[in-house]
Design a protein around this motif. Sequence first.
Motif, PDB file in Angstrom:
ATOM      1  N   GLN A 285      32.293  19.083  59.025  1.00  0.00           N
ATOM      2  CA  GLN A 285      33.313  18.661  59.980  1.00  0.00           C
ATOM      3  C   GLN A 285      32.679  18.088  61.243  1.00  0.00           C
ATOM      4  O   GLN A 285      33.135  17.061  61.771  1.00  0.00           O
ATOM      5  N   PHE A 286      31.617  18.718  61.724  1.00  0.00           N
ATOM      6  CA  PHE A 286      30.928  18.211  62.910  1.00  0.00           C
ATOM      7  C   PHE A 286      30.334  16.833  62.625  1.00  0.00           C
ATOM      8  O   PHE A 286      30.428  15.920  63.452  1.00  0.00           O
ATOM      9  N   ILE A 287      29.710  16.690  61.446  1.00  0.00           N
ATOM     10  CA  ILE A 287      29.112  15.414  61.069  1.00  0.00           C
ATOM     11  C   ILE A 287      30.184  14.340  60.954  1.00  0.00           C
ATOM     12  O   ILE A 287      30.001  13.209  61.415  1.00  0.00           O
ATOM     13  N   ALA A 288      31.316  14.691  60.357  1.00  0.00           N
ATOM     14  CA  ALA A 288      32.417  13.734  60.218  1.00  0.00           C
ATOM     15  C   ALA A 288      32.945  13.294  61.580  1.00  0.00           C
ATOM     16  O   ALA A 288      33.216  12.106  61.803  1.00  0.00           O
ATOM     17  N   THR A 289      33.064  14.234  62.497  1.00  0.00           N
ATOM     18  CA  THR A 289      33.524  13.891  63.850  1.00  0.00           C
ATOM     19  C   THR A 289      32.530  12.960  64.532  1.00  0.00           C
ATOM     20  O   THR A 289      32.911  11.983  65.192  1.00  0.00           O
ATOM     21  N   SER A 290      31.241  13.238  64.356  1.00  0.00           N
ATOM     22  CA  SER A 290      30.204  12.374  64.927  1.00  0.00           C
ATOM     23  C   SER A 290      30.292  10.967  64.340  1.00  0.00           C
ATOM     24  O   SER A 290      30.120   9.968  65.055  1.00  0.00           O
ATOM     25  N   ALA A 291      30.545  10.887  63.041  1.00  0.00           N
ATOM     26  CA  ALA A 291      30.663   9.583  62.381  1.00  0.00           C
ATOM     27  C   ALA A 291      31.885   8.822  62.884  1.00  0.00           C
ATOM     28  O   ALA A 291      31.833   7.596  63.074  1.00  0.00           O
ATOM     29  N   GLN A 292      32.975   9.529  63.119  1.00  0.00           N
ATOM     30  CA  GLN A 292      34.169   8.874  63.657  1.00  0.00           C
ATOM     31  C   GLN A 292      33.924   8.366  65.068  1.00  0.00           C
ATOM     32  O   GLN A 292      34.362   7.263  65.425  1.00  0.00           O
ATOM     33  N   LEU A 293      33.227   9.144  65.887  1.00  0.00           N
ATOM     34  CA  LEU A 293      32.898   8.708  67.241  1.00  0.00           C
ATOM     35  C   LEU A 293      31.973   7.492  67.221  1.00  0.00           C
ATOM     36  O   LEU A 293      31.980   6.688  68.158  1.00  0.00           O
ATOM     37  N   ALA A 294      31.187   7.367  66.148  1.00  0.00           N
ATOM     38  CA  ALA A 294      30.296   6.214  65.994  1.00  0.00           C
ATOM     39  C   ALA A 294      30.996   5.038  65.313  1.00  0.00           C
ATOM     40  O   ALA A 294      30.353   4.030  65.013  1.00  0.00           O
ATOM     41  N   SER A 295      32.289   5.182  65.061  1.00  0.00           N
ATOM     42  CA  SER A 295      33.121   4.120  64.461  1.00  0.00           C
ATOM     43  C   SER A 295      32.667   3.734  63.051  1.00  0.00           C
ATOM     44  O   SER A 295      32.751   2.574  62.658  1.00  0.00           O
TER      45      SER A 295
END
Length: 402
Positions: free
Chosen positions: A62-72
């Motif tokens: 979940q943390f990795i996914a959130t980071s990926a979303q923030l990176a567009s």
Amino acid sequence: MRGLGFFSLLLITYFMYGFYINQYDLSIVPRTLKSDNASGYYDYKGVINIHSNRSIGSANTQFIATSAQLASLDFIMLTDLNQFQASPISERYIGNLLIFNAGKYSYLDSRLTYYSSKQESPGDNLGGVQVRFADYLSQKQGSNKDSLLILDHPYKLGFSWAGDLPEGLDGIEIVNLKSLSVRALEYSKISTLWSFLIYPFNSRLALIRLFSEPSEELALLDQMTQQRMLSGFAGAEASARALPFANYLVKFPSYQRLFETASNHVLLKSELTGNFSNDKQKIFQALKNGQFYIAFDIIGDPKGFIATVEDKNKSYLMGSQIKFNKGQSLNVKLPAIPKEFFEVVIYRNGSRYQTFNEHEVHMTLTEPGIYRAQVRVSPLWPLPDARKWVSWIYTNPFYVQP
């Protein structure tokens, strides 16, 4: 007292310099609120070679996914190391982010990324994986239509591949962020230390300074594509635990920052719809067929870039096999005119073939060959650095056959 005064002066100078480089804009193309796709294509960017806390990473999915979303990002491929039990991670959409569940496995002295579109495990233990991969790699190219097999960091110290590449490989990492940063440390410890010191003030600048041209990997790709089709990939090698205490205090460099550094840009003729099964297959097939380019997004948003071979009324993307005909052209278009010096370099059969200084290139093909394009820029970086050439975009090859 004199020593304390000198230290104070040094500290003040450090923070003043930090303020100076904090103002430096690294982007070589104008920043826009929304980037447009190239005409007739949809550009989706994703990152592979990502480790979670199931193996050598420092964070959960979940943390990795959130980071990926923030990176567009539009998709990520999780590749936890040597995991043989069924993964609790299910492939799915999280918001607009498509998550692929793959794996990274030790094989001989190297490591391979393996993805199965049917989510089939390559083995229950390392011995079983070795046998399965030996079988895959010995098969003719294209035999394993439902899987993707990529050689990771082929020249990383301790994990380098020896001998000819087997036919069953789909691709190799020509960009591996960790491998390139280790290479930078070997080349200049002082320069690497400098990147570490300026990271708090301009993390983008600190990271891009570490990445030199992956010359050996490109030479390997060019050599092998003279014999058969092979794709070049970018891998983040993201674990966010370069520091031993990363799990407790700081994830360095962060997943988000690595995701923003370099990615694989898949080009599709139809857009993703949100239907996981269909969208997953579109991205998988594009990766399998080399229908993408690699970009260092950290120095400029490449969305809108396109490279095609045009043949009368037909248009071919990267990774395509094309019968040579007179009148064909290799067309390259940048999303905007870079603010700094730039060049579009066309390579044929591994050699520099032609160079252009226009943001739109139309090069008539006069002979068969394996063609690829590379976009290079020469920004003026803050002191103590100077102007130097760095690559922004690498396309996968076009196979123009006699």
